[in-house]
Write a protein that holds these residues in place. Structure first.
Motif, short mmCIF file in Angstrom:
data_model
loop_
_atom_site.label_atom_id
_atom_site.label_comp_id
_atom_site.label_asym_id
_atom_site.label_seq_id
_atom_site.Cartn_x
_atom_site.Cartn_y
_atom_site.Cartn_z
N HIS A 1 0.84 -1.20 0.00
CA HIS A 1 0.00 0.00 0.00
C HIS A 1 0.87 1.24 0.00
O HIS A 1 1.86 1.32 0.72
CB HIS A 1 -0.90 0.00 1.23
N MET A 2 0.51 2.23 -0.82
CA MET A 2 1.27 3.47 -0.90
C MET A 2 0.44 4.63 -0.35
O MET A 2 -0.55 5.05 -0.96
CB MET A 2 1.67 3.79 -2.34
N PRO A 3 0.84 5.20 0.79
CA PRO A 3 0.15 6.39 1.29
C PRO A 3 0.49 7.60 0.42
O PRO A 3 1.52 7.62 -0.26
CB PRO A 3 0.72 6.54 2.70
N HIS A 4 -0.40 8.60 0.42
CA HIS A 4 -0.18 9.83 -0.34
C HIS A 4 0.14 9.52 -1.81
O HIS A 4 1.02 10.14 -2.41
CB HIS A 4 0.95 10.66 0.28
N ARG A 5 -0.57 8.57 -2.37
CA ARG A 5 -0.28 8.10 -3.72
C ARG A 5 -0.32 9.22 -4.76
O ARG A 5 0.59 9.36 -5.58
CB ARG A 5 -1.25 6.99 -4.11
N LEU A 6 -1.38 10.03 -4.74
CA LEU A 6 -1.53 11.08 -5.74
C LEU A 6 -0.40 12.10 -5.63
O LEU A 6 0.19 12.51 -6.64
CB LEU A 6 -2.88 11.78 -5.58
N PHE A 7 -0.08 12.50 -4.39
CA PHE A 7 1.00 13.47 -4.17
C PHE A 7 2.32 12.91 -4.69
O PHE A 7 3.07 13.59 -5.39
CB PHE A 7 1.09 13.79 -2.68
N ARG A 8 2.61 11.67 -4.35
CA ARG A 8 3.88 11.07 -4.75
C ARG A 8 3.96 10.90 -6.26
O ARG A 8 5.00 11.22 -6.87
CB ARG A 8 4.06 9.72 -4.05
N ARG A 9 2.91 10.42 -6.88
CA ARG A 9 2.95 10.19 -8.32
C ARG A 9 3.00 11.51 -9.09
O ARG A 9 3.59 11.58 -10.18
CB ARG A 9 1.75 9.35 -8.75
N THR B 1 12.76 22.73 8.12
CA THR B 1 11.61 23.64 8.06
C THR B 1 10.32 22.86 8.02
O THR B 1 10.30 21.68 7.65
CB THR B 1 11.69 24.55 6.81
N ARG B 2 9.23 23.51 8.38
CA ARG B 2 7.94 22.84 8.42
C ARG B 2 7.54 22.36 7.02
O ARG B 2 7.02 21.25 6.85
CB ARG B 2 6.88 23.79 8.98
N PHE B 3 7.81 23.19 6.01
CA PHE B 3 7.41 22.83 4.64
C PHE B 3 8.21 21.64 4.12
O PHE B 3 7.63 20.69 3.59
CB PHE B 3 7.60 24.03 3.71
N THR B 4 9.55 21.68 4.26
CA THR B 4 10.35 20.57 3.74
C THR B 4 10.06 19.28 4.52
O THR B 4 10.05 18.19 3.93
CB THR B 4 11.85 20.89 3.80
N ALA B 5 9.81 19.41 5.82
CA ALA B 5 9.47 18.22 6.60
C ALA B 5 8.15 17.63 6.10
O ALA B 5 8.01 16.40 6.00
CB ALA B 5 9.36 18.58 8.08
N TRP B 6 7.19 18.49 5.78
CA TRP B 6 5.90 18.04 5.26
C TRP B 6 6.07 17.32 3.93
O TRP B 6 5.50 16.23 3.71
CB TRP B 6 4.99 19.25 5.10
N VAL B 7 6.87 17.89 3.03
CA VAL B 7 7.07 17.30 1.71
C VAL B 7 7.82 15.98 1.80
O VAL B 7 7.36 14.95 1.27
CB VAL B 7 7.85 18.28 0.79
N PHE B 8 8.96 15.98 2.48
CA PHE B 8 9.77 14.77 2.53
C PHE B 8 9.08 13.64 3.29
O PHE B 8 9.23 12.46 2.94
CB PHE B 8 11.14 15.07 3.15
N SER B 9 8.30 13.99 4.30
CA SER B 9 7.58 12.96 5.03
C SER B 9 6.54 12.28 4.14
O SER B 9 6.38 11.06 4.16
CB SER B 9 6.90 13.56 6.27
N ARG B 10 5.82 13.06 3.34
CA ARG B 10 4.82 12.50 2.45
C ARG B 10 5.43 11.74 1.29
O ARG B 10 4.76 10.92 0.66
CB ARG B 10 3.88 13.61 1.96
N LEU B 11 6.68 12.01 1.01
CA LEU B 11 7.39 11.23 -0.01
C LEU B 11 7.95 9.93 0.56
O LEU B 11 8.55 9.15 -0.18
CB LEU B 11 8.52 12.08 -0.60
#
Length: 221
Positions: free
Chosen positions: A11-19, A83-93
């Protein structure tokens, strides 16, 4: 040990964001560089596994990742999460932050969990970007070998040949996965893990015809 299952994708979380970011990255790297991929048939369709590669540029992850379908959970230095933004992005990746200066129990647990969830974890054992003239001077870290022994998952070697300069040709070679087949219950010394790590990096560099010989070891012979 972690049971290896190749019959279905995890299972891939945040599929749309990652793709979406995967697609954007694919367009960018193909426009900016002349990439040549070899050995893609060796790459597994799903995990668990630990991808190990030499590290040449910030573009490495994108260039490796955009040619394959399985999602890679990259182990990245914790500074990228400041930073909050980079942590948000990298975590979802799916990136896993690690403290490179000390033993990091949180990162270790996250890596084990990803492998248990049949993910492929990506690591750069050299720990930093290494130019060609410095390859034999940087001692690789033993984390990938340690987790491969403890979990029993295969190592997936990938080698990057060339510099990521605008419109430059870069070759990326995917090797056949291999297992260490060592006792996960045994405590291996730091020296043993280092030796296994050097052997692993020799397999990585052999993919692009480089005879990897760590300078400090050559001096002792």
């Amino acid at each position: 040990m972690i049971k290896q299952q190749q019959d279905q994708q995890p299972h891939m979380p945040h599929r749309l964001f990652r793709r979406t970011l995967w697609g954007i990255s694919l367009i960018l790297v193909r426009l900016l560089y002349r990439l040549e991929y070899q050995g893609l048939e060796h790459f597994p369709q799903s995990g668990p596994g630990i991808l190990v590669s030499n590290h040449t540029s910030m573009v490495d992850m994108l260039a490796i990742h955009t040619a394959i379908r399985p999602w890679i959970c990259w182990v990245a230095k914790k500074e990228l999460f400041k930073t909050r933004f980079t942590a948000w992005v990298f975590s979802r990746l799916g990136c896993i932050p690690v403290d490179r200066e000390k033993s990091d129990a949180l990162a270790a647990r996250a890596i084990i969990l990803a492998l248990r969830n049949r993910q492929i974890v990506g690591m750069f054992p050299q720990g930093t970007r290494v130019p060609p003239e410095q390859v034999n001077k940087i001692r690789p870290r033993s984390g990938a070998v340690h987790f491969a022994i403890k979990t029993g998952v295969p190592l997936i070697p990938v080698a990057i040949d060339g510099r990521f300069r605008l419109f430059n040709k870069v070759r990326i070679v995917y090797g056949q996965p291999f297992s260490l087949d060592l006792d996960p219950r045994r405590h291996y010394s730091a020296d043993e893990l280092n030796q296994l790590t050097i052997q692993m990096m020799r397999q990585v560099y052999a993919l692009i015809g480089v005879d990897y010989q760590l300078a400090e070891l050559a001096d002792k012979e």
